[in-house]
Design a protein around this motif. Structure first.
Motif, mmCIF file in Angstrom:
data_model
loop_
_atom_site.group_PDB
_atom_site.id
_atom_site.type_symbol
_atom_site.label_atom_id
_atom_site.label_comp_id
_atom_site.label_asym_id
_atom_site.label_seq_id
_atom_site.Cartn_x
_atom_site.Cartn_y
_atom_site.Cartn_z
ATOM 1 N N LEU A 1 0.784 -1.151 0.001
ATOM 2 C CA LEU A 1 -0.015 -0.143 -0.044
ATOM 3 C C LEU A 1 0.841 1.262 -0.050
ATOM 4 O O LEU A 1 0.436 2.271 -0.372
ATOM 5 C CB LEU A 1 -0.851 0.210 0.950
ATOM 6 N N VAL A 2 2.306 0.917 0.378
ATOM 7 C CA VAL A 2 2.897 2.290 0.492
ATOM 8 C C VAL A 2 3.400 2.953 -0.828
ATOM 9 O O VAL A 2 3.311 3.962 -0.968
ATOM 10 C CB VAL A 2 4.336 1.840 1.199
ATOM 11 N N ARG A 7 -3.991 2.739 -5.758
ATOM 12 C CA ARG A 7 -4.418 1.124 -6.291
ATOM 13 C C ARG A 7 -5.618 0.556 -5.421
ATOM 14 O O ARG A 7 -5.269 0.983 -4.204
ATOM 15 C CB ARG A 7 -3.117 0.265 -6.158
ATOM 16 N N PRO A 8 -6.371 -0.069 -5.974
ATOM 17 C CA PRO A 8 -7.671 -0.720 -5.261
ATOM 18 C C PRO A 8 -6.995 -1.654 -4.466
ATOM 19 O O PRO A 8 -5.824 -2.133 -4.548
ATOM 20 C CB PRO A 8 -8.458 -1.271 -6.256
ATOM 21 N N MET A 37 -5.416 5.425 2.442
ATOM 22 C CA MET A 37 -6.642 4.863 2.361
ATOM 23 C C MET A 37 -7.686 6.000 1.683
ATOM 24 O O MET A 37 -8.595 5.540 1.110
ATOM 25 C CB MET A 37 -7.488 4.521 3.511
ATOM 26 N N ARG A 38 -7.539 7.344 1.923
ATOM 27 C CA ARG A 38 -8.317 8.338 1.234
ATOM 28 C C ARG A 38 -8.831 8.160 -0.125
ATOM 29 O O ARG A 38 -9.873 8.317 -0.359
ATOM 30 C CB ARG A 38 -7.587 9.831 1.407
ATOM 31 N N ALA A 39 -7.779 7.985 -0.810
ATOM 32 C CA ALA A 39 -7.894 7.898 -2.616
ATOM 33 C C ALA A 39 -8.104 6.515 -2.943
ATOM 34 O O ALA A 39 -8.338 6.389 -4.182
ATOM 35 C CB ALA A 39 -6.931 8.709 -3.138
ATOM 36 N N ARG A 40 -8.245 5.434 -1.871
ATOM 37 C CA ARG A 40 -8.280 4.171 -2.290
ATOM 38 C C ARG A 40 -9.734 3.387 -2.368
ATOM 39 O O ARG A 40 -10.316 3.618 -1.231
ATOM 40 C CB ARG A 40 -7.169 3.256 -1.362
ATOM 41 N N THR A 41 -9.989 2.618 -3.178
ATOM 42 C CA THR A 41 -11.319 1.799 -3.252
ATOM 43 C C THR A 41 -10.877 0.631 -2.610
ATOM 44 O O THR A 41 -9.855 0.037 -2.921
ATOM 45 C CB THR A 41 -12.026 1.767 -4.618
ATOM 46 N N VAL A 42 -11.831 -0.068 -1.729
ATOM 47 C CA VAL A 42 -11.486 -1.119 -0.994
ATOM 48 C C VAL A 42 -12.568 -1.965 -1.503
ATOM 49 O O VAL A 42 -13.713 -1.611 -1.301
ATOM 50 C CB VAL A 42 -11.693 -1.023 0.509
ATOM 51 N N ALA A 102 -5.304 -4.079 -8.687
ATOM 52 C CA ALA A 102 -5.542 -4.341 -7.024
ATOM 53 C C ALA A 102 -4.504 -4.974 -6.362
ATOM 54 O O ALA A 102 -3.730 -6.047 -6.643
ATOM 55 C CB ALA A 102 -6.844 -4.978 -6.898
ATOM 56 N N VAL A 103 -4.086 -4.637 -5.142
ATOM 57 C CA VAL A 103 -3.429 -4.995 -4.183
ATOM 58 C C VAL A 103 -4.457 -6.040 -3.651
ATOM 59 O O VAL A 103 -5.406 -5.627 -3.055
ATOM 60 C CB VAL A 103 -2.978 -4.055 -2.876
#
Length: 197
Positions: A1-2, A7-8, A37-42, A102-103
């Motif tokens: 994530l770093v 990236r999703p 996490m702010r700009a990431r879709t999960v 995606a990660v």
């Protein structure tokens, strides 16, 4: 994530029920690394043969998104009808995750590693290894094979498979993984697996 905050993130949960471990993981990330996490879709992708647990998890996510630890985040919850003896739905979903760049992190707490047959564990781990790009990590729980666990199983109707850590390590190595971390619990070991190069 770093490396890339856009990236999703897919949390793949095998036999996850309500997938509260995945929900808690997202909440922990939102609390400890909000900038990641702010700009990431999960997406919490739950692979389970039963719908009751995932339905509860989806409602819990709604509550957490509306007025809770996941407020303001884009988190989706999707259940895939799943029998871990046939990983084709997992393979298809991972192709979508790969297309999204995606990660992917997978888990199975109190599920596949504790109740599944060896061939099912190997098939699911191979699907994860072959279906993900980059670093592949899986976390879960493994029933111990000591005297305490054996007594618990004799007094239970649960179909637990008490492999223990050494046997489990040998099994996952056949699928291209290794146990990189374990935490001893009273009846099981929590493990982190990573794909071997």
């Amino acid at each position: 994530l770093v490396g890339d905050a856009s990236r999703p993130l897919w949390l793949v949960n095998i036999a996850g029920g309500p997938a509260l471990d995945s929900l808690n993981a997202v909440a922990a990330l939102a609390r400890t690394a909000p900038e990641r996490m702010r700009a990431r879709t999960v997406k919490i992708a739950v692979f389970d043969g039963d719908s009751a647990g995932p339905d509860f998890g989806a409602r819990a996510l709604d509550a957490w998104r509306n007025d809770g630890p996941l407020a303001g985040l884009e988190v989706r919850f999707e259940r895939y009808a799943y029998d871990w003896n046939d990983p084709r739905p997992l393979v298809a979903a991972l192709a979508t995750a790969r297309a999204e760049n995606a990660v992917v992190v997978a888990s199975s707490e109190g599920g596949l590693f504790e109740y599944g047959a060896d061939h099912a564990i190997e098939a699911n781990l191979r699907a994860l290894r072959e279906g993900c790009t980059g670093r592949v990590a899986v976390v879960g729980s493994v029933t111990r094979n000591d005297d305490v666990a054996q007594r618990m199983i004799r007094g239970s109707t649960a179909a637990l498979v008490p492999r223990g850590l050494a046997t489990f390590r040998s099994l996952v190595q056949r699928a291209g993984f290794d146990v990189t971390r374990s935490i001893a619990r009273p009846f099981a070991d929590d493990v982190c697996l990573e794909a071997m190069n």
